[in-house]
Design a protein around this motif. Structure first.
Motif, PDB file in Angstrom:
ATOM      1  N   ASP A   7       0.875  -1.170   0.000  1.00  7.63           N
ATOM      2  CA  ASP A   7       0.000   0.000   0.000  1.00  7.63           C
ATOM      3  C   ASP A   7       0.912   1.219   0.000  1.00  7.63           C
ATOM      4  N   LEU A   8       0.937   1.931  -1.112  1.00  3.06           N
ATOM      5  CA  LEU A   8       1.864   3.037  -1.308  1.00  3.06           C
ATOM      6  C   LEU A   8       1.262   4.396  -0.968  1.00  3.06           C
ATOM      7  N   ARG A   9       0.005   4.438  -0.604  1.00  2.34           N
ATOM      8  CA  ARG A   9      -0.685   5.716  -0.459  1.00  2.34           C
ATOM      9  C   ARG A   9      -0.079   6.634   0.595  1.00  2.34           C
ATOM     10  N   ASN A  10       0.520   6.092   1.633  1.00  3.94           N
ATOM     11  CA  ASN A  10       1.118   6.927   2.670  1.00  3.94           C
ATOM     12  C   ASN A  10       2.641   7.017   2.557  1.00  3.94           C
ATOM     13  N   MET A  11       3.181   6.522   1.453  1.00  6.72           N
ATOM     14  CA  MET A  11       4.623   6.541   1.231  1.00  6.72           C
ATOM     15  C   MET A  11       4.983   7.777   0.399  1.00  6.72           C
ATOM     16  N   ALA A  12       6.111   8.382   0.719  1.00  4.81           N
ATOM     17  CA  ALA A  12       6.576   9.544  -0.040  1.00  4.81           C
ATOM     18  C   ALA A  12       6.808   9.142  -1.501  1.00  4.81           C
ATOM     19  N   PRO A  13       6.356   9.951  -2.454  1.00  6.27           N
ATOM     20  CA  PRO A  13       6.501   9.597  -3.870  1.00  6.27           C
ATOM     21  C   PRO A  13       7.912   9.183  -4.293  1.00  6.27           C
ATOM     22  N   PRO A  14       8.991   9.833  -3.836  1.00  6.19           N
ATOM     23  CA  PRO A  14      10.318   9.391  -4.283  1.00  6.19           C
ATOM     24  C   PRO A  14      10.693   7.978  -3.824  1.00  6.19           C
ATOM     25  N   GLU A  15      10.017   7.467  -2.806  1.00 11.91           N
ATOM     26  CA  GLU A  15      10.317   6.131  -2.281  1.00 11.91           C
ATOM     27  C   GLU A  15       9.526   5.030  -2.987  1.00 11.91           C
ATOM     28  N   ARG A  34       0.870  -6.989  -5.924  1.00 16.82           N
ATOM     29  CA  ARG A  34      -0.291  -6.097  -5.947  1.00 16.82           C
ATOM     30  C   ARG A  34       0.087  -4.805  -5.235  1.00 16.82           C
ATOM     31  N   ILE A  35      -0.160  -3.685  -5.892  1.00 16.70           N
ATOM     32  CA  ILE A  35       0.079  -2.401  -5.251  1.00 16.70           C
ATOM     33  C   ILE A  35      -1.235  -1.644  -5.127  1.00 16.70           C
ATOM     34  N   VAL A  36      -1.335  -0.854  -4.069  1.00 18.04           N
ATOM     35  CA  VAL A  36      -2.460   0.047  -3.865  1.00 18.04           C
ATOM     36  C   VAL A  36      -1.869   1.449  -3.922  1.00 18.04           C
ATOM     37  N   ASN A  37      -2.432   2.283  -4.792  1.00 20.02           N
ATOM     38  CA  ASN A  37      -1.860   3.590  -5.050  1.00 20.02           C
ATOM     39  C   ASN A  37      -2.961   4.647  -5.033  1.00 20.02           C
ATOM     40  N   ASP A  38      -2.561   5.911  -4.917  1.00 18.49           N
ATOM     41  CA  ASP A  38      -3.541   6.995  -4.903  1.00 18.49           C
ATOM     42  C   ASP A  38      -3.834   7.546  -6.300  1.00 18.49           C
ATOM     43  N   HIS A  39      -3.174   6.993  -7.313  1.00 18.73           N
ATOM     44  CA  HIS A  39      -3.419   7.377  -8.709  1.00 18.73           C
ATOM     45  C   HIS A  39      -3.135   6.167  -9.595  1.00 18.73           C
ATOM     46  N   GLU A  40      -3.634   6.222 -10.819  1.00 16.93           N
ATOM     47  CA  GLU A  40      -3.368   5.125 -11.749  1.00 16.93           C
ATOM     48  C   GLU A  40      -1.879   5.097 -12.067  1.00 16.93           C
ATOM     49  N   PRO A  41      -1.227   3.961 -11.884  1.00 14.68           N
ATOM     50  CA  PRO A  41       0.232   3.905 -12.029  1.00 14.68           C
ATOM     51  C   PRO A  41       0.713   3.695 -13.475  1.00 14.68           C
ATOM     52  N   LYS A  42       0.180   4.461 -14.417  1.00 18.18           N
ATOM     53  CA  LYS A  42       0.587   4.311 -15.819  1.00 18.18           C
ATOM     54  C   LYS A  42       2.084   4.563 -16.015  1.00 18.18           C
ATOM     55  N   PRO A  43       2.685   5.607 -15.406  1.00 17.94           N
ATOM     56  CA  PRO A  43       4.131   5.790 -15.588  1.00 17.94           C
ATOM     57  C   PRO A  43       4.933   4.567 -15.112  1.00 17.94           C
ATOM     58  N   LEU A  44       4.497   3.963 -14.011  1.00 17.46           N
ATOM     59  CA  LEU A  44       5.158   2.759 -13.507  1.00 17.46           C
ATOM     60  C   LEU A  44       5.016   1.621 -14.515  1.00 17.46           C
ATOM     61  N   PHE A  45       3.817   1.455 -15.073  1.00 15.67           N
ATOM     62  CA  PHE A  45       3.602   0.414 -16.075  1.00 15.67           C
ATOM     63  C   PHE A  45       4.586   0.569 -17.232  1.00 15.67           C
ATOM     64  N   TYR A  46       4.701   1.794 -17.775  1.00 13.84           N
ATOM     65  CA  TYR A  46       5.597   2.027 -18.910  1.00 13.84           C
ATOM     66  C   TYR A  46       7.059   1.820 -18.516  1.00 13.84           C
ATOM     67  N   GLU A  47       7.401   2.210 -17.304  1.00 15.44           N
ATOM     68  CA  GLU A  47       8.770   2.005 -16.810  1.00 15.44           C
ATOM     69  C   GLU A  47       9.099   0.516 -16.734  1.00 15.44           C
ATOM     70  N   LEU A  48       8.199  -0.261 -16.126  1.00 18.28           N
ATOM     71  CA  LEU A  48       8.426  -1.703 -16.011  1.00 18.28           C
ATOM     72  C   LEU A  48       8.469  -2.363 -17.389  1.00 18.28           C
ATOM     73  N   GLN A  49       7.564  -1.959 -18.256  1.00 22.10           N
ATOM     74  CA  GLN A  49       7.501  -2.547 -19.598  1.00 22.10           C
ATOM     75  C   GLN A  49       8.808  -2.303 -20.356  1.00 22.10           C
ATOM     76  N   ALA A  50       9.384  -1.135 -20.188  1.00 20.22           N
ATOM     77  CA  ALA A  50      10.595  -0.777 -20.923  1.00 20.22           C
ATOM     78  C   ALA A  50      11.873  -1.321 -20.294  1.00 20.22           C
ATOM     79  N   GLU A  51      11.891  -1.447 -18.968  1.00 16.08           N
ATOM     80  CA  GLU A  51      13.150  -1.706 -18.273  1.00 16.08           C
ATOM     81  C   GLU A  51      13.266  -3.068 -17.592  1.00 16.08           C
TER      82      GLU A  51
END
Length: 78
Positions: A7-15, A34-51
């Motif tokens: 659950d990432l909602r209370n974690m600082a974004p840089p972490e 499984r992650i729980v986030n406060d926004h749709e993690p599209k940037p994370l998806f693209y990062e994982l897909q590429a790297e």
């Protein structure tokens, strides 16, 4: 059933991304993080897909459960 949940909602974004990458690396092939986030993690998806070769982008799933709560499954290739 996911092998691990963050659950990432209370974690600082840089972490968030380093924490996700560490947890994903610990998965066995075929398992899902499984992650729980406060926004749709599209940037994370693209990062994982590429790297991250082990990321199974075809089995990725994300759903909005309520305002400020997105649940995404990040599967690792078998």
């Amino acid at each position: 059933m996911p092998a691990a949940k963050l659950d990432l909602r209370n974690m600082a974004p840089p972490e968030r991304h380093p924490t996700i990458h560490s947890a994903f690396d610990e998965l066995d092939p075929g398992e899902t993080l499984r992650i729980v986030n406060d926004h749709e993690p599209k940037p994370l998806f693209y990062e994982l897909q590429a790297e991250v070769d082990a990321f199974d982008a075809e089995r990725y799933d994300c759903r909005k459960e309520e305002e400020g709560k997105y649940v995404a499954d990040l599967p690792k290739k078998a």
